[in-house]
Design a protein around this motif. Structure first.
Motif, short mmCIF file in Angstrom:
data_model
loop_
_atom_site.label_atom_id
_atom_site.label_comp_id
_atom_site.label_asym_id
_atom_site.label_seq_id
_atom_site.Cartn_x
_atom_site.Cartn_y
_atom_site.Cartn_z
N MET A 113 79.78 -54.34 60.79
CA MET A 113 79.75 -55.76 61.14
C MET A 113 79.45 -56.62 59.71
O MET A 113 78.73 -56.23 59.04
CB MET A 113 78.94 -56.22 62.10
N LYS A 114 80.05 -57.68 59.60
CA LYS A 114 79.75 -58.64 58.58
C LYS A 114 79.98 -60.21 59.12
O LYS A 114 80.85 -60.41 60.04
CB LYS A 114 81.06 -58.67 57.43
N ILE A 115 79.17 -61.08 58.70
CA ILE A 115 78.90 -62.15 59.36
C ILE A 115 79.03 -63.44 58.13
O ILE A 115 78.33 -63.21 57.09
CB ILE A 115 77.59 -62.60 60.07
N ASP A 116 79.94 -64.21 58.09
CA ASP A 116 79.96 -65.27 57.16
C ASP A 116 79.04 -66.33 57.51
O ASP A 116 78.95 -67.07 58.34
CB ASP A 116 81.40 -65.95 57.12
N ARG A 143 79.05 -69.44 59.69
CA ARG A 143 78.13 -68.78 60.67
C ARG A 143 79.33 -68.38 61.61
O ARG A 143 78.92 -68.30 62.79
CB ARG A 143 77.27 -69.87 61.33
N ARG A 144 80.07 -67.43 61.41
CA ARG A 144 80.99 -66.95 62.11
C ARG A 144 81.17 -65.39 61.77
O ARG A 144 81.22 -64.95 60.80
CB ARG A 144 82.32 -67.58 62.01
N PHE A 145 81.76 -64.56 62.43
CA PHE A 145 82.25 -63.02 62.31
C PHE A 145 83.23 -63.03 61.24
O PHE A 145 84.06 -63.82 61.53
CB PHE A 145 82.53 -62.32 63.46
N LYS A 156 84.73 -58.85 65.74
CA LYS A 156 83.41 -58.83 65.51
C LYS A 156 83.00 -57.63 64.79
O LYS A 156 82.35 -57.70 63.65
CB LYS A 156 82.47 -59.01 66.86
#
Length: 302
Positions: free
Chosen positions: A196-199, A203-205, A210
């Motif tokens: 998984m990676k979150i920006d 503040r979004r996937f 996801k």
């Protein structure tokens, strides 16, 4: 030097093939690399009907590799048989078709359609697909489910069957044994590792799904370990993959017990990667005066 290896009775000119999903069906890369230089082309996964795949964004760069949540988008087996297989017949390389599905019946339908196509040398069964009848848990995440689908595919398949194992399990040796016990002719591993990676700025996937499958150089130590463990557990041949970027990486998999290797994410960086890996293996053989590439298989010393 002899670079030929044999997988379940199928002899390929060198142990390097493409990893499913990273090379289209060969046509897309043919203007960059001579497909005759490859041991085999493994097609992108095909289902019984066209799949649209997941919503975008579905690819994200991560440290040491990439995440993808393509969702096995494909045009279906009929297009493969009408368009892609005739194209691949022009080349002196083996053709391995990767098969995906959402139910056992989906897999069987594809396997039976491919059974009449003599140009297809082997089938690679992607058991990382979510099993819709089992709450979307992947076929390859439970030993009994893996055993059942392997046995059923073998009942219908006319070509040798490679079961592509998921790394997202507790014990890869247990899964390898289950596939072998059900009659698999060979194994390929590893498929991608769930990540998984979150920006943090948005503040979004990073992926609409996801989670996605991680591939690339960062996964190689895990892949080598799993190939070694599987090779210790079964007698059938193994195709090793996961983070291979050059000939030295490939030799590492051979020493761990793989009979052949597949190159995946590196094709996105360098479309000539597979051919260069094959050349790198030959240079290693020259350097260490190895006449037969098969002498490297499982030759790691304690």
């Amino acid at each position: 030097m002899n670079t030929h290896v044999t997988l379940a009775g199928v002899t390929i000119k060198n142990p390097v093939m493409t990893a499913s999903g990273t090379f289209g069906s060969g046509m897309e890369y043919s203007e960059f690399v001579d497909l005759n230089r490859l041991g085999a082309v493994v097609t992108k996964g095909v289902a019984n009907v066209p799949w649209p795949g997941n919503p975008t964004p579905r690819v994200a760069e991560v440290y040491g590799g990439m995440l993808n949540a393509i969702g096995l988008q494909n045009p279906g087996v009929d297009v493969l048989l009408e368009r892609d297989i005739p194209f691949l017949k022009q080349y002196d390389t083996k053709v391995i078709v990767n098969v995906c599905g959402k139910t056992v019946e989906d897999y069987i339908e594809v396997v039976e359609k491919l059974g009449e196509e003599q140009a297809v040398s082997m089938l690679e069964i992607n058991v990382s697909c979510p099993n819709v009848k089992e709450g979307a848990i992947a076929f390859g995440q439970k030993a009994d489910a893996l055993y059942d689908i392997t046995k059923e595919v073998k009942r219908h398949a006319k070509q040798p069957v490679i079961m592509k194992l998921s790394p997202n399990v507790t014990d890869i040796a247990e899964m390898a044994k289950a596939a072998e016990a059900a009659g698999a002719d060979a194994l390929s591993l590893i498929n991608t590792i769930t990540g998984m990676k979150i920006d943090i700025h948005r503040r979004r996937f990073a992926l609409a799904n996801k989670t996605g499958g991680m591939s690339g150089p960062a996964v190689k130590p895990i892949a080598v370990r799993m190939v070694y463990q599987a090779a210790q557990a079964v007698k059938i041949p193994i195709i090793g993959m996961g983070g291979i970027a050059n000939g030295e990486d490939a030799v590492e998999f051979l020493l761990a017990g793989a009979t052949a290797v597949s190159v995946g994410a590196m094709n996105f960086v360098n479309p000539c990667a597979c051919a260069e890996v094959a050349e790198g293996i030959e240079r290693y053989m020259e350097q260490y005066h190895i006449e037969n590439v098969t002498d490297l298989i499982g030759a790691v010393q304690e």
